[in-house]
Design a protein around this motif. Structure first.
Motif, PDB file in Angstrom:
ATOM      1  N   ALA A  62       3.385   7.899  -3.789  1.00 54.91           N
ATOM      2  CA  ALA A  62       3.784   7.019  -5.005  1.00 54.91           C
ATOM      3  C   ALA A  62       3.516   5.858  -4.576  1.00 54.91           C
ATOM      4  O   ALA A  62       4.302   4.930  -5.614  1.00 54.91           O
ATOM      5  CB  ALA A  62       5.289   7.338  -3.266  1.00 54.91           C
ATOM      6  N   LEU A  63       2.666   5.513  -3.609  1.00 48.56           N
ATOM      7  CA  LEU A  63       1.823   4.374  -4.005  1.00 48.56           C
ATOM      8  C   LEU A  63       1.055   4.230  -5.681  1.00 48.56           C
ATOM      9  O   LEU A  63       0.943   3.591  -6.119  1.00 48.56           O
ATOM     10  CB  LEU A  63       1.150   4.042  -2.879  1.00 48.56           C
ATOM     11  CG  LEU A  63       0.170   3.180  -3.690  1.00 48.56           C
ATOM     12  CD1 LEU A  63       0.948   1.466  -3.085  1.00 48.56           C
ATOM     13  CD2 LEU A  63      -1.478   2.465  -2.016  1.00 48.56           C
ATOM     14  N   ASP A  64       0.849   5.861  -5.969  1.00 50.99           N
ATOM     15  CA  ASP A  64      -0.111   5.747  -7.036  1.00 50.99           C
ATOM     16  C   ASP A  64       0.572   4.953  -8.326  1.00 50.99           C
ATOM     17  O   ASP A  64       0.453   4.484  -9.257  1.00 50.99           O
ATOM     18  CB  ASP A  64      -0.760   7.148  -7.259  1.00 50.99           C
ATOM     19  CG  ASP A  64      -1.711   7.506  -5.577  1.00 50.99           C
ATOM     20  OD1 ASP A  64      -1.930   6.480  -4.793  1.00 50.99           O
ATOM     21  OD2 ASP A  64      -2.185   8.622  -6.072  1.00 50.99           O
ATOM     22  N   ALA A  65       2.016   5.595  -8.317  1.00 49.18           N
ATOM     23  CA  ALA A  65       3.503   6.037  -9.041  1.00 49.18           C
ATOM     24  C   ALA A  65       3.561   5.168  -9.165  1.00 49.18           C
ATOM     25  O   ALA A  65       3.400   4.181 -10.619  1.00 49.18           O
ATOM     26  CB  ALA A  65       4.028   6.726  -8.840  1.00 49.18           C
ATOM     27  N   LEU A  66       3.704   3.625  -8.340  1.00 51.31           N
ATOM     28  CA  LEU A  66       3.989   2.258  -8.395  1.00 51.31           C
ATOM     29  C   LEU A  66       3.099   1.775  -9.578  1.00 51.31           C
ATOM     30  O   LEU A  66       2.905   0.914 -10.424  1.00 51.31           O
ATOM     31  CB  LEU A  66       5.077   1.906  -7.074  1.00 51.31           C
ATOM     32  CG  LEU A  66       4.694  -0.147  -6.738  1.00 51.31           C
ATOM     33  CD1 LEU A  66       6.330  -0.009  -7.640  1.00 51.31           C
ATOM     34  CD2 LEU A  66       5.146   0.323  -5.532  1.00 51.31           C
ATOM     35  N   LEU A  67       1.714   1.597  -8.531  1.00 49.78           N
ATOM     36  CA  LEU A  67       0.008   1.071  -9.219  1.00 49.78           C
ATOM     37  C   LEU A  67       0.162   0.880 -10.698  1.00 49.78           C
ATOM     38  O   LEU A  67      -0.692   0.224 -11.597  1.00 49.78           O
ATOM     39  CB  LEU A  67      -0.916   1.213  -8.285  1.00 49.78           C
ATOM     40  CG  LEU A  67      -0.736   1.239  -7.130  1.00 49.78           C
ATOM     41  CD1 LEU A  67      -1.908   1.083  -6.312  1.00 49.78           C
ATOM     42  CD2 LEU A  67      -0.057  -1.025  -7.256  1.00 49.78           C
ATOM     43  N   GLU A  98      -8.400   3.547 -12.575  1.00 53.87           N
ATOM     44  CA  GLU A  98      -8.289   4.616 -13.224  1.00 53.87           C
ATOM     45  C   GLU A  98      -7.479   4.687 -14.301  1.00 53.87           C
ATOM     46  O   GLU A  98      -6.995   4.892 -15.408  1.00 53.87           O
ATOM     47  CB  GLU A  98      -7.677   6.438 -12.591  1.00 53.87           C
ATOM     48  CG  GLU A  98      -8.940   7.042 -11.744  1.00 53.87           C
ATOM     49  CD  GLU A  98      -7.730   7.604 -10.061  1.00 53.87           C
ATOM     50  OE1 GLU A  98      -7.000   7.662 -10.302  1.00 53.87           O
ATOM     51  OE2 GLU A  98      -8.875   8.409 -10.042  1.00 53.87           O
ATOM     52  N   ALA A  99      -6.647   3.843 -13.404  1.00 61.24           N
ATOM     53  CA  ALA A  99      -5.258   3.043 -15.005  1.00 61.24           C
ATOM     54  C   ALA A  99      -5.861   2.144 -16.144  1.00 61.24           C
ATOM     55  O   ALA A  99      -5.169   1.556 -16.739  1.00 61.24           O
ATOM     56  CB  ALA A  99      -4.546   2.751 -13.684  1.00 61.24           C
TER      57      ALA A  99
END
Length: 250
Positions: A105-110, A143-144
């Protein structure tokens, strides 16, 4: 379908545990651009029926559920004092994590953040779980295509250097085999520059002490390894944030 609207935050502090943002950044955070948020990675409840961890037991808790409930409320109070929104990742603290479970969920938030959001992550001095959070956030943001995060000295760990609070602190980290290994790893991969350095005034210290004392359940368990860390002259008296650039940047 319209694209999701990014959260409004201009400053986002990634805190591994409920108390790390207050311990490390309570002086600098209120001066950073708002709106601000503190996202706690290990902010989720333990699995039902989990036995109390050694850390939570040392803090006086008798059940894992009680520890999470109290610590979440402590963090809400600290965030209120810091002028930051409390954001929790639904991922348990380390002792309660199922093997292979990751804070996705941290990945999705970032990935939802606007490019103008400044992300701050912990250095990870002598704290492998803190360093793992930093490395994960760095990877996801890269990556983003997002800007590299700033890195904050996590306290009280980094603050035990004799040079702490002086301009020589970063150089001391680069040379210290006891406290500097995370900084040295970072410097091998990036150009590291001091972005913010603060030795707290008495007024700033009083505000920081109030935020730290919000996390009252954690203080006794920190003392055996960190001594009088709440002393005015102790490791919490100064704060440091670095910016990162690629080594090949000109």
């Amino acid at each position: 379908m319209p694209a999701p609207v990014p959260p409004p935050w201009r400053t986002l502090v990634v805190s591994p545990h409920f108390d790390d943002a207050a311990l490390s950044l309570a002086g600098l955070l209120p001066a950073l651009p708002g709106p601000r948020a503190v996202v706690t990675v290990h902010g989720g409840p333990p699995p039902p029926g989990s036995p109390v961890s050694w850390w939570d037991g040392a803090c006086g808790f008798t059940t894992a559920a009680e520890a999470h409930r109290v610590r979440r409320a402590e963090d809400a109070r600290a965030c209120e004092l810091l002028g930051a929104q409390q954001v929790l990742i639904d991922h348990p603290d380390g002792p309660y994590v199922t093997e292979g479970d990751e804070p996705h969920a941290l990945d999705a938030l970032l990935r939802t953040l606007a490019p103008t959001t400044r992300v701050l992550v912990p250095l990870g001095s002598n704290q492998p779980d803190h360093e793992a959070v930093r490395l994960r956030a760095q990877r996801v943001l890269a990556e983003a295509g997002a800007p590299a995060p700033w890195v904050y000295a996590d306290l009280p760990y980094t603050g035990h250097l004799p040079e702490w609070g002086a301009p020589e602190a970063s150089g001391a980290l680069a040379a210290s085999q006891k406290w500097g290994t995370a900084y040295q790893e970072l410097a091998r991969r990036h150009r590291v520059a001091v972005r913010h350095a603060l030795v707290l005034s008495d007024e700033q210290w009083a505000a920081k002490r109030a935020a730290v004392l919000s996390h009252a359940s954690q203080l006794a368990a920190l003392a055996p390894d960190h001594g009088n860390f709440l002393a005015r002259t102790g490791p919490l008296r100064a704060e440091l944030i670095w910016s990162l650039e690629p080594l090949d940047a000109h």
